[in-house]
Design a protein around this motif. Sequence first.
Motif, PDB file in Angstrom:
ATOM      1  N   GLU A  49      82.108  52.829  56.049  1.00  0.00           N
ATOM      2  CA  GLU A  49      81.108  52.823  54.972  1.00  0.00           C
ATOM      3  C   GLU A  49      80.966  51.446  54.336  1.00  0.00           C
ATOM      4  O   GLU A  49      79.887  51.050  53.905  1.00  0.00           O
ATOM      5  N   ASN A  50      82.086  50.717  54.293  1.00  0.00           N
ATOM      6  CA  ASN A  50      82.080  49.405  53.636  1.00  0.00           C
ATOM      7  C   ASN A  50      82.017  48.236  54.631  1.00  0.00           C
ATOM      8  O   ASN A  50      82.214  47.085  54.262  1.00  0.00           O
ATOM      9  N   LYS A  77      87.273  45.938  49.424  1.00  0.00           N
ATOM     10  CA  LYS A  77      85.829  46.029  49.656  1.00  0.00           C
ATOM     11  C   LYS A  77      85.266  47.359  49.177  1.00  0.00           C
ATOM     12  O   LYS A  77      84.075  47.481  48.870  1.00  0.00           O
ATOM     13  N   ALA A  78      86.152  48.368  49.064  1.00  0.00           N
ATOM     14  CA  ALA A  78      85.728  49.666  48.527  1.00  0.00           C
ATOM     15  C   ALA A  78      85.707  49.671  47.003  1.00  0.00           C
ATOM     16  O   ALA A  78      85.406  50.697  46.384  1.00  0.00           O
TER      17      ALA A  78
END
Length: 310
Positions: free
Chosen positions: A251-252, A193-194
């Motif tokens: 963050e993600n 996902k990053a």
Amino acid sequence: MRVGFIGLGTMGSGISANMRKAGHEMVVHDARRQAAEKICAAGAEWADSPKAVAEATEVVFTSLPGPKEFEAVVRGDNGLIAGMSRGQPLFDLTTNSPTVIRNLEPLFTERGAVLLDSPVSGGPAGAHSGKMAIWVGGDEQVFQRYRAVLDAAGDQVSYIGPIGAASVAKLVHNLSGYMIQTALAEAFTMGVKAGVDPLTIWKAVRQGAGGRRRTFDGLADQFLPGTFDPPSFALRLAHKDVSLAVALGRENKVPMRLANMTLEEMTEAMNRGWADRDSRVAMLLQEERAGVEIKVPAAALKEVLDKDKK
């Protein structure tokens, strides 16, 4: 030898076939008669009940789905116990409950028979190829007496200790694997996902320090000998790395349950004043909670690792 085998499913079919290939006479039983067709075609005899298997053989093996099925096969008018003779052993290959094994052992003792817990590890492929570990708990002299049959089924046969000890070892092995599997799912979803392709991540991490080493070998460095000074990699640095990973997940918008739990453990260890000790020192927290101290002599660990190199 004349070997009895009960349970010809995913694992038992391969294990029993290898025993037959090694020249042992086989008497078999399964809840489904059709499961025995292949091995009977190879020369094994069919028995109508667990009791009949025991009566017709020198040693018996069971390979069953779990404790419930094992207890059902052992007990009853047509169960194994009813047909076993003095000195006759039962090696249970099932991934079983140590408590069930230990509770049933007196029934065998009363009969004069011998119960040994003998869980296996290798999966269906290992059961068929013979590339499989077999861990045995119970009477060591009986284990040695029937070692040849065990060697026909697996290439890594080990005596673990008293009754139930092998089942404990098997559960430690399987639990560790599934916990690691869950952690890897969390870490990989964070990485993908990053923005990094999963194949690329996999190719990278398998060449790292963790990827190049056998899963349990790292325990011999600090955790098992109980030596966390001087550090191989300091806790404060590991804490920084896990903090960065947790932040990346946040963050993600990736749930990071295990990572957050790991960070909490490491933070507690940091608050103990252990920042400059080895990163694995956080494992001492679980020892405290469990009320056990793990300390293995370094020489004993070296002996095991050196044996693998030969």
